[in-house]
Design a protein around this motif. Structure first.
Motif, PDB file in Angstrom:
ATOM      1  N   TRP A  36     -37.128  -2.973   3.375  1.00 54.80           N
ATOM      2  CA  TRP A  36     -36.984  -2.896   1.917  1.00 54.80           C
ATOM      3  C   TRP A  36     -38.376  -2.803   1.281  1.00 54.80           C
ATOM      4  N   SER A  38     -39.545  -1.442  -1.302  1.00 56.95           N
ATOM      5  CA  SER A  38     -39.658  -1.565  -2.754  1.00 56.95           C
ATOM      6  C   SER A  38     -39.533  -3.010  -3.228  1.00 56.95           C
ATOM      7  N   LEU A  39     -39.179  -3.905  -2.320  1.00 56.57           N
ATOM      8  CA  LEU A  39     -38.925  -5.299  -2.668  1.00 56.57           C
ATOM      9  C   LEU A  39     -40.082  -6.182  -2.222  1.00 56.57           C
ATOM     10  N   CYS A  78     -32.019 -11.249  -3.685  1.00 56.55           N
ATOM     11  CA  CYS A  78     -30.838 -11.324  -4.540  1.00 56.55           C
ATOM     12  C   CYS A  78     -30.618 -12.744  -5.055  1.00 56.55           C
ATOM     13  N   ASP A  82     -33.904 -11.126  -8.256  1.00 57.84           N
ATOM     14  CA  ASP A  82     -34.861 -10.034  -8.356  1.00 57.84           C
ATOM     15  C   ASP A  82     -34.132  -8.726  -8.685  1.00 57.84           C
ATOM     16  N   THR A  84     -34.947  -5.607  -8.377  1.00 55.00           N
ATOM     17  CA  THR A  84     -35.034  -4.603  -7.311  1.00 55.00           C
ATOM     18  C   THR A  84     -34.077  -4.929  -6.180  1.00 55.00           C
ATOM     19  N   ALA A  85     -34.014  -6.204  -5.808  1.00 56.92           N
ATOM     20  CA  ALA A  85     -33.103  -6.612  -4.735  1.00 56.92           C
ATOM     21  C   ALA A  85     -31.649  -6.358  -5.132  1.00 56.92           C
ATOM     22  N   ALA A  87     -30.542  -4.170  -7.246  1.00 53.22           N
ATOM     23  CA  ALA A  87     -30.295  -2.723  -7.260  1.00 53.22           C
ATOM     24  C   ALA A  87     -30.123  -2.181  -5.848  1.00 53.22           C
ATOM     25  N   GLU A  88     -30.934  -2.660  -4.897  1.00 52.89           N
ATOM     26  CA  GLU A  88     -30.805  -2.221  -3.506  1.00 52.89           C
ATOM     27  C   GLU A  88     -29.478  -2.676  -2.905  1.00 52.89           C
ATOM     28  N   ASP A 232     -28.089  -4.500 -15.416  1.00 51.83           N
ATOM     29  CA  ASP A 232     -29.368  -3.816 -15.571  1.00 51.83           C
ATOM     30  C   ASP A 232     -29.472  -3.134 -16.934  1.00 51.83           C
TER      31      ASP A 232
END
Length: 293
Positions: A36, A38-39, A78, A82, A84-85, A87-88, A232
């Protein structure tokens, strides 16, 4: 920076560092970041997350070697909320829920609602409980764990719908719509059946998302900012959603009542004003799965 001191600090009970522990922890950290990219999770936070999910009494190195550390890295993000988390997780895991429920006894028609409920159960803490994602221990793939959770949620949702009749919920809700005006009290008593039908019809016009949002807002007491983090969007957007949903419920209830009752516009407006003044408790009572008897 060594990771083992932080990891050992957060282990329940007393443990000593095993040979190879630092290397395994470094490998787990690198695997999570690679899976991950991006995280960005702080090493301390990830070590605490890993330590708290170690099986009691098991060898540390062997246990870590068998855990799905990449999935635990995402779950850690998550649990922290977060963006980003989250969203992933949505992109890689929640998007698969439709496929999970489309096999076997598929429970068709529940998919969208189940996904909304999963977002709440997985990521929103209760008054005294952690979000459900905290229960994922990494002893199997995150996707498999989510599949079991999704199917159970769908079954519970189906059973909850069967366990209680809509009329019972509306009867309990009507008890909350009170007024010192005896004329309005008489109208409510005389036209209770029509009111129940109108309110039910109004709620049935809500989309899955609208129904979930008003349950989060009125029943669970979440703030607009907390709901915004799930979807979001900004908290102002959620406030606009809630206001629009309330207006929709009132307008649809009034429309159905007007078509069913032979009462004056003045009487109808008066009844709707009482409902509007107590709409929060009315909605909460309707959606509460365990109302006071």
């Amino acid at each position: 920076m060594p990771l083992s001191p932080s990891f050992l600090t957060h282990l329940p009970g007393t443990h000593v560092e095993e040979d190879g522990l630092e290397a395994v922890l470094q490998k787990a950290w690198e695997a999570g970041r690679a899976a991950w990219p991006s995280l960005a999770i702080a090493p301390e936070a990830f070590m605490r997350h890993l330590a708290q999910r170690m099986p009691a009494g098991a060898p540390l190195v062997a246990s870590l070697g068998s855990m799905e550390v990449q999935d635990l890295y995402l779950a850690c993000g998550c649990l922290q909320g977060d963006p980003t988390a989250l969203a992933e997780f949505e992109r890689h895991f929640l998007s698969q829920v439709s496929a999970y429920l489309a096999r076997g006894d598929a429970l068709p028609g529940f998919t969208d609602e189940v996904k909304q409920l999963l977002r709440v159960h997985l990521f929103v803490p209760g008054q005294e409980t952690l979000p459900r994602i905290a229960a994922y221990t990494g002893r199997g793939p995150l996707g498999a764990w989510l599949r079991v959770t999704a199917v159970r949620s769908a079954i519970n949702l189906r059973n909850a719908g069967k366990s209680r009749g809509t009329a019972d919920r509306i009867d309990a809700m009507l008890a909350e719509v009170v007024s010192p005006d005896p004329e309005l009290a008489l109208l409510k008593m005389r036209h209770g059946r029509e009111f129940r039908a109108a309110f039910e019809a109004a709620l049935e016009t809500l989309s899955d998302r609208e129904g979930t949002i008003i349950q989060l807002y009125f029943l669970r007491g979440m703030t607009a900012a907390q709901i915004a983090s799930l979807y979001d969007v900004t908290w102002r957007t959620v406030q606009r959603w809630v206001a629009a949903i309330q207006e929709k419920i009132l307008a649809e209830t009034r429309r159905h009542l007007a078509s069913q009752l032979s009462i004056s516009v003045r009487e109808l407006d008066a009844l709707m004003r009482v409902m509007q003044s107590q709409l929060s408790s009315t909605i909460a009572r309707f959606f509460d799965k365990d109302p006071p008897r």
